[in-house]
Motif scaffolding. Structure first.
Motif, PDB file in Angstrom:
ATOM      1  N   ASP A 191      37.571  47.211  47.637  1.00 43.76           N
ATOM      2  CA  ASP A 191      37.318  45.868  48.163  1.00 43.76           C
ATOM      3  C   ASP A 191      36.475  45.021  47.203  1.00 43.76           C
ATOM      4  O   ASP A 191      36.635  43.802  47.130  1.00 43.76           O
ATOM      5  CB  ASP A 191      36.669  45.930  49.545  1.00 43.76           C
ATOM      6  CG  ASP A 191      35.334  46.653  49.552  1.00 43.76           C
ATOM      7  OD1 ASP A 191      35.247  47.758  48.972  1.00 43.76           O
ATOM      8  OD2 ASP A 191      34.372  46.110  50.131  1.00 43.76           O
ATOM      9  N   GLU A 192      35.608  45.654  46.407  1.00 42.16           N
ATOM     10  CA  GLU A 192      34.813  44.908  45.427  1.00 42.16           C
ATOM     11  C   GLU A 192      35.711  44.351  44.319  1.00 42.16           C
ATOM     12  O   GLU A 192      35.501  43.234  43.847  1.00 42.16           O
ATOM     13  CB  GLU A 192      33.743  45.801  44.799  1.00 42.16           C
ATOM     14  CG  GLU A 192      32.639  46.207  45.744  1.00 42.16           C
ATOM     15  CD  GLU A 192      31.653  47.162  45.092  1.00 42.16           C
ATOM     16  OE1 GLU A 192      30.450  46.845  45.091  1.00 42.16           O
ATOM     17  OE2 GLU A 192      32.101  48.202  44.573  1.00 42.16           O
ATOM     18  N   LYS A 220      38.993  43.787  44.667  1.00 44.68           N
ATOM     19  CA  LYS A 220      39.912  42.826  45.288  1.00 44.68           C
ATOM     20  C   LYS A 220      39.234  41.488  45.556  1.00 44.68           C
ATOM     21  O   LYS A 220      39.897  40.443  45.572  1.00 44.68           O
ATOM     22  CB  LYS A 220      40.465  43.414  46.588  1.00 44.68           C
ATOM     23  CG  LYS A 220      41.604  42.611  47.153  1.00 44.68           C
ATOM     24  CD  LYS A 220      42.193  43.281  48.365  1.00 44.68           C
ATOM     25  CE  LYS A 220      43.247  42.355  48.926  1.00 44.68           C
ATOM     26  NZ  LYS A 220      43.322  42.406  50.355  1.00 44.68           N
ATOM     27  N   ASP A 221      37.921  41.477  45.737  1.00 49.39           N
ATOM     28  CA  ASP A 221      37.180  40.233  46.010  1.00 49.39           C
ATOM     29  C   ASP A 221      37.086  39.316  44.797  1.00 49.39           C
ATOM     30  O   ASP A 221      36.730  38.153  44.922  1.00 49.39           O
ATOM     31  CB  ASP A 221      35.765  40.546  46.512  1.00 49.39           C
ATOM     32  CG  ASP A 221      35.756  41.008  47.954  1.00 49.39           C
ATOM     33  OD1 ASP A 221      36.778  40.830  48.638  1.00 49.39           O
ATOM     34  OD2 ASP A 221      34.721  41.559  48.386  1.00 49.39           O
TER      35      ASP A 221
END
Length: 175
Positions: free
Chosen positions: A17-18, A20-21
Motif C-alpha cells: 500500500d505504501e 501504491k500510494d
C-alpha cells in the motif's frame, strides 16, 4: 524512489500500500515493483552456481558416461568451458547410427562462440564398446583443432566413451 529517500533498502521494506500510494503508481506497477524486490532478495540468498571441473579426461568421462552408457547409437557432444576448465554447457551436436555420427565443425564452433567458451572438449560414444578411434574420428579431431586454433579456443581433448572405459586423444598425445 523519491518517496523512499532514493534508497533501495527502504523500497525493499515498503509495504504494497505504501508503494501504491505513490502518485502514478497503480496496482499493476506496485505488483511489478514488489516482484522485482522479491527476486532481488531471493538472488541474494541463492548460492553461486557450481560449474563442474572438466580439466581432465577422467572428469569428462565421469560426467558424460551416465548420459551415454546405454545409448544404442552414437552421439556427439561438445563441452564448452571457461578458461578455468569449468563447464559452461554440454551440447549434443549430433545423433548418428550404430557405427558413426555425422558432425559439422561449423555447428561446434557456433556453439562455442555463442556461449563465450575459451576452452572446449569434444566427446562421443562407441556403442560397440571399442575404445579405438576410427580414421574418421582422427580426421574430425584435427578439423576441430584447426578451427579452434583459428578462433583462439583451446581444444583440451576428444574423449571416446564406452560403458567401462574411455579413450583420450590428449592422454594419448594425439592432440
Amino acid at each position: 524512489l523519491d518517496k523512499f529517500d532514493r534508497n533501495l533498502n527502504s523500497l525493499g521494506k515498503a509495504r504494497f500500500d505504501e508503494i501504491k500510494d505513490v502518485e502514478g503508481v497503480g496496482t499493476y506497477t506496485s505488483c511489478r515493483i514488489m516482484a522485482a524486490v522479491e527476486l532481488g532478495r531471493r538472488r541474494q540468498m541463492a548460492t553461486a552456481e557450481l560449474r563442474p571441473d572438466m580439466g581432465t579426461a577422467t572428469r569428462i568421462y565421469e560426467y558424460m558416461r551416465p548420459r551415454m552408457m546405454d545409448l544404442q547409437t552414437e552421439q556427439f557432444y561438445v563441452l564448452l568451458m571457461n578458461q578455468n576448465f569449468r563447464l559452461l554447457k554440454a551440447e549434443c551436436i549430433s545423433t548418428g547410427g550404430i557405427t558413426e555420427v555425422s558432425v559439422d565443425v561449423r555447428i561446434i564452433m557456433r556453439e562455442a562462440i555463442l556461449n563465450n567458451a575459451t576452452v572446449m572438449a569434444i566427446c562421443h560414444n562407441h556403442p560397440s564398446g571399442s575404445i579405438r578411434p576410427s580414421r574418421v574420428d582422427d580426421t574430425l579431431t584435427q578439423s576441430v583443432k584447426a578451427a579452434c586454433s583459428t578462433l583462439r579456443i583451446h581444444l583440451s581433448d576428444h574423449v571416446i566413451v564406452t560403458d567401462g572405459c574411455y579413450y583420450s586423444y590428449a592422454e594419448e598425445g594425439k592432440l
